[in-house]
Structures are given as C-alpha cells and as structure tokens.
Design an enzyme around this catalytic site. Structure first.
Site, PDB file in Angstrom:
ATOM      1  N   LYS A 125       0.816  -1.219   0.000  1.00  0.00           N
ATOM      2  CA  LYS A 125       0.000   0.000   0.000  1.00  0.00           C
ATOM      3  C   LYS A 125       0.843   1.259   0.000  1.00  0.00           C
ATOM      4  CE  LYS A 125      -4.511  -1.314   1.712  1.00  0.00           C
ATOM      5  NZ  LYS A 125      -5.560  -1.137   2.709  1.00  0.00           N
ATOM      6  N   LYS A 209      -7.381  -9.505  -9.467  1.00  0.00           N
ATOM      7  CA  LYS A 209      -8.561  -9.496  -8.609  1.00  0.00           C
ATOM      8  C   LYS A 209      -9.586  -8.463  -9.095  1.00  0.00           C
ATOM      9  CE  LYS A 209      -9.108  -8.324  -3.905  1.00  0.00           C
ATOM     10  NZ  LYS A 209      -8.753  -8.295  -2.496  1.00  0.00           N
ATOM     11  N   LYS A 212     -12.497  -2.419  -6.947  1.00  0.00           N
ATOM     12  CA  LYS A 212     -13.133  -1.132  -7.219  1.00  0.00           C
ATOM     13  C   LYS A 212     -12.122  -0.110  -7.726  1.00  0.00           C
ATOM     14  CE  LYS A 212     -12.792  -0.379  -2.315  1.00  0.00           C
ATOM     15  NZ  LYS A 212     -13.419  -0.883  -1.111  1.00  0.00           N
TER      16      LYS A 212
HETATM   17  P1  AMP Z   1     -11.655  -4.232  -0.128  1.00  0.00           P
HETATM   18  O1  AMP Z   1     -12.761  -3.766  -1.028  1.00  0.00           O
HETATM   19  O2  AMP Z   1     -10.449  -4.673  -0.880  1.00  0.00           O
HETATM   20  O3  AMP Z   1     -11.387  -3.325   1.030  1.00  0.00           O
HETATM   21  O4  AMP Z   1     -12.193  -5.583   0.537  1.00  0.00           O
HETATM   22  C1  AMP Z   1     -13.319  -5.669   1.378  1.00  0.00           C
HETATM   23  C2  AMP Z   1     -13.659  -7.126   1.594  1.00  0.00           C
HETATM   24  O5  AMP Z   1     -14.106  -7.731   0.376  1.00  0.00           O
HETATM   25  C3  AMP Z   1     -12.467  -7.962   2.073  1.00  0.00           C
HETATM   26  O6  AMP Z   1     -12.935  -8.929   3.003  1.00  0.00           O
HETATM   27  C4  AMP Z   1     -11.961  -8.624   0.816  1.00  0.00           C
HETATM   28  O7  AMP Z   1     -11.320  -9.854   1.079  1.00  0.00           O
HETATM   29  C5  AMP Z   1     -13.251  -8.819   0.010  1.00  0.00           C
HETATM   30  N1  AMP Z   1     -12.974  -8.713  -1.444  1.00  0.00           N
HETATM   31  C6  AMP Z   1     -12.676  -7.586  -2.148  1.00  0.00           C
HETATM   32  N2  AMP Z   1     -12.493  -7.846  -3.461  1.00  0.00           N
HETATM   33  C7  AMP Z   1     -12.670  -9.191  -3.599  1.00  0.00           C
HETATM   34  C8  AMP Z   1     -12.594 -10.092  -4.710  1.00  0.00           C
HETATM   35  N3  AMP Z   1     -12.343  -9.683  -5.948  1.00  0.00           N
HETATM   36  N4  AMP Z   1     -12.832 -11.402  -4.474  1.00  0.00           N
HETATM   37  C9  AMP Z   1     -13.111 -11.833  -3.226  1.00  0.00           C
HETATM   38  N5  AMP Z   1     -13.204 -11.046  -2.143  1.00  0.00           N
HETATM   39  C10 AMP Z   1     -12.972  -9.745  -2.309  1.00  0.00           C
END
Ligand code: AMP
Ligand code: TRP
Length: 344
Positions: A125, A209, A212
């Site tokens: 990060k 992955k 957003k």
């Molecule tokens: P983030 O949006 O990266 O802060 O993630 C928020 C939650 O959503 C976390 O628990 C991540 O592990 C899950 N998450 C985010 N993107 C994915 C993805 N593409 N596939 C699976 N889980 C995700």
C-alpha cells in the site's frame, strides 16, 4: 427484551465471529461473494456474529469527511441488504466504540517493529512512497488485532490477503499474555480463510482481482449497476476460444473460464463440478446468457434494497448506534480488565 450480550464471563457461547470491512467506496460483486455473503451465512449458522465497519482503518489514507460518512452508511446498507439481521448480528462502526482506539494504542506498545516491518500489505500500500505514508498505515495491523481481541473472537473470516495480519494478532495476544503473566487472557483467534471461490477475478483479466480501484469499469460488476450494465459487462467479459470443459482439471490454464464458472457456482451455492457438468461442451455465449441472468437475479434485489435503505438515514444510523451499544458492553468489560492487568 433486553440488549444483554453474552460475554465469556456471563455467557456460554463457544464460537464468536468478528470481521471488518473498510468503508472506502463502491462495492463490487467480489466484495459480496468474498465477504458479505459469507458473513451473512455465518450469522445463520452456529456462531455469534459481530461485524464492524472499520472507519478508523479507513483514515489511514486520507478520506473526504462527507464521503466517509456516505460510505459508512452505504456499507451498513449493503450489509443489511445482503441479509444481515441486526437482531441476530451486531453491526457497528469502529469509531463509535472508543475502546478500539484505546486497545490499538496499547498494542502499539506490545507489537515489535520487526514484526510490523514484515507486513506485506504495508509494503504494497505504501509502495515506493513509504516515507510519506501515515504512521497509522504502518500501525494498521495492531488496530486490527485490537478489533478482534477486544471481543475474544474465536473465528475471523477474512480474505487470503489478511492472513498475515491475523498471525500478527495471534502473536500480539500471546506476547501480551506472557508479558503480563496472564495466561489465556487474550484469545488468539483462528483465521477462517475461504478456500472456494475466495477471489473473484476481473472480468477483463482472469489473473487480476476484481477491484473497485481498477481503471476499467468493464472489469467489475458494481452492486449499483443497472441490469443493462450487468448484461453488457458479462457479454463483454474476456473468455478464450475453447468450449466449456467437462472436467475441473481442464480449467488449469483457463483463468477467465474458471472465474466465470466460479461466480456462477458461488451465486447458486453449488459446487464448481456441478456447474461444469451443467455447461460441459457448451459455448461461452450460452453460458454467459445464463450467468448474466443469474447475476441480475441475485444482485438487483440487493442493489434496490441498498437504495431503499439509503433513503432512510435515520434507520441506518439507529442500527449502527444500537450495534455500537451492544459492542460497547463487551468491549468496555474487556478493556477494564486489560487496564487492571497493565497497572493503569
Ligand atoms: P476491499 O474492497 O479490498 O477493502 O475488501 C473488502 C472485503 O471484500 C475484504 O474482506 C476482501 O477480502 C473482500 N474482497 C474484495 N475484493 C474481492 C474479490 N475480488 N474477491 C473476493 N473477495 C474480495
Ligand atoms: N484489514 C481488513 C481488510 O482490509 C479489515 C479489518 C479491520 C478486519 N479490522 C478487522 C478484518 C478485524 C477482520 C477482523 O479487509
């Protein structure tokens, strides 16, 4: 009905789940399948469930204050629209329960620099600009340990990327117990890392992955996409030239096919091999049509419920403040004992 919450001292629960998500913006199908859907499923299993909107973690990177407020309500609406029942689970935002920050500080004094420096998420990060990262971003995992250990959470569902932070939480718990001669006082949590469909990948690149922050809108399904947008994105999703396989082993070098079949399986709550049997030998165009309809069927009710909920801010704020009240009952008891142990 009282708001009594079971704690180790007054109750007999055996399995308590805690998890958190940052309120930092638009939500995708990846967030739903990788986090929220699972969290809600656990509420209906044999667990006591506590879910936290981690706004203290969010500000480790600057957030626009208005936006932060909106994102917090949006995430709360997302939880409720995904099936979280505020009567069954505790849902609250982290900054509303000050014990998180308090214990986070104490853990800054327990965790070692050497441990923190090994955290790969900070390196990712902060990137090349680590000198300019906030001190909070560096200390982030100590606050995460505080979130978990305040509640004696036994199980913590997280993505693979958070595994290292959970190991740090266990190290902090063990060192605290040792340093203060209080065996078994803090409970090292068990990670629950989802294995099946743990990562939903980009619709444009099966090796990346779904996120957003991807510059391409076509790479992800947002929870507030219209049906037409969803249909269009699935239609344009990257595939390969082969028909769909008849066996899981044949997906090895076909990440896009694997991802789309995984999304289908996950949304239907069925195994990958069942989906493969259903579509073996078919063209992508047939499969994509079924998949697109399924995503619309599952996602549209959630997004319209989110929009409905967001019109009633008072309701959302009340759910969060009731949740914070219940969380405080547990957290304040624990911090009292922690302070006693430390000698405050
Ligand atoms: P983030 O949006 O990266 O802060 O993630 C928020 C939650 O959503 C976390 O628990 C991540 O592990 C899950 N998450 C985010 N993107 C994915 C993805 N593409 N596939 C699976 N889980 C995700
Ligand atoms: N760090 C987690 C993430 O980025 C969010 C989080 C904060 C969390 N506190 C937590 C997850 C406690 C589980 C338990 O996804």
């Amino acid at each position: 009905m009282t708001d009594a919450v079971q704690t180790p001292s007054n109750g007999d629960f055996t399995k308590r789940v805690f998890s958190g998500v940052q309120p930092t913006g638009a939500l995708t199908l990846g967030n739903y399948l990788g986090a929220l859907k699972r969290f809600v499923d656990m509420q209906n299993e044999d667990y006591e469930t506590i879910y936290c909107i981690v706004d203290l973690h969010a500000i480790t990177v600057w957030q626009d204050p208005e936006q932060l407020k909106n994102n917090t309500r949006q995430l709360a609406a997302f939880y409720i629209a995904s099936g979280l029942n505020p009567e069954k689970s505790i849902l609250f935002n982290q900054s509303a329960v000050s014990e998180h920050a308090e214990l986070g500080w104490i853990f800054n004094c327990v965790a070692r620099m050497g441990w923190m420096k090994r955290m790969t998420q900070f390196k990712d990060k902060a990137g090349k600009n680590a000198e300019n990262a906030s001190l909070g971003l560096f200390g982030y995992p100590a606050l995460m340990a505080a979130d978990i250990l305040l509640y004696d959470a036994t199980h913590v569902p997280v993505g693979e990327d958070q595994k290292q932070h959970l190991e740090l939480s266990r190290d902090i718990a063990n060192k605290f117990n040792l340093d203060f001669n209080s065996p078994d006082f803090l409970v090292p949590p068990e990670p629950l890392i989802q294995k099946k469909f743990a990562r939903i990948m980009s619709l444009k690149d099966g090796m990346k992955k779904m996120s957003k922050s991807d510059p391409s809108e076509l790479s992800r399904i947002n929870l507030n996409d219209s049906s037409d947008q969803i249909l269009n994105k699935i239609k344009k999703a990257k595939t390969d030239a082969e028909p769909l396989p008849d066996d899981e082993s044949k997906l090895a070098n076909r990440p896009e096919a694997e991802n789309l079949l995984g999304i289908y399986s996950s949304l239907c709550d069925q195994t990958l091999s069942k989906t493969i049997n259903e579509f073996a030998g078919k063209n992508f165009s047939d499969f994509k049509e079924k998949l697109a309809n399924l995503v619309v069927d599952k996602i549209s009710p959630i997004s319209s419920e989110i929009n409905k909920l967001l019109k009633d801010e008072n309701f959302i704020d009340k759910v969060l403040s009731d949740g914070a009240g219940k969380a405080s009952q547990i957290a304040s008891e624990k911090i009292k004992n922690i302070k006693k142990i430390i000698g405050f």
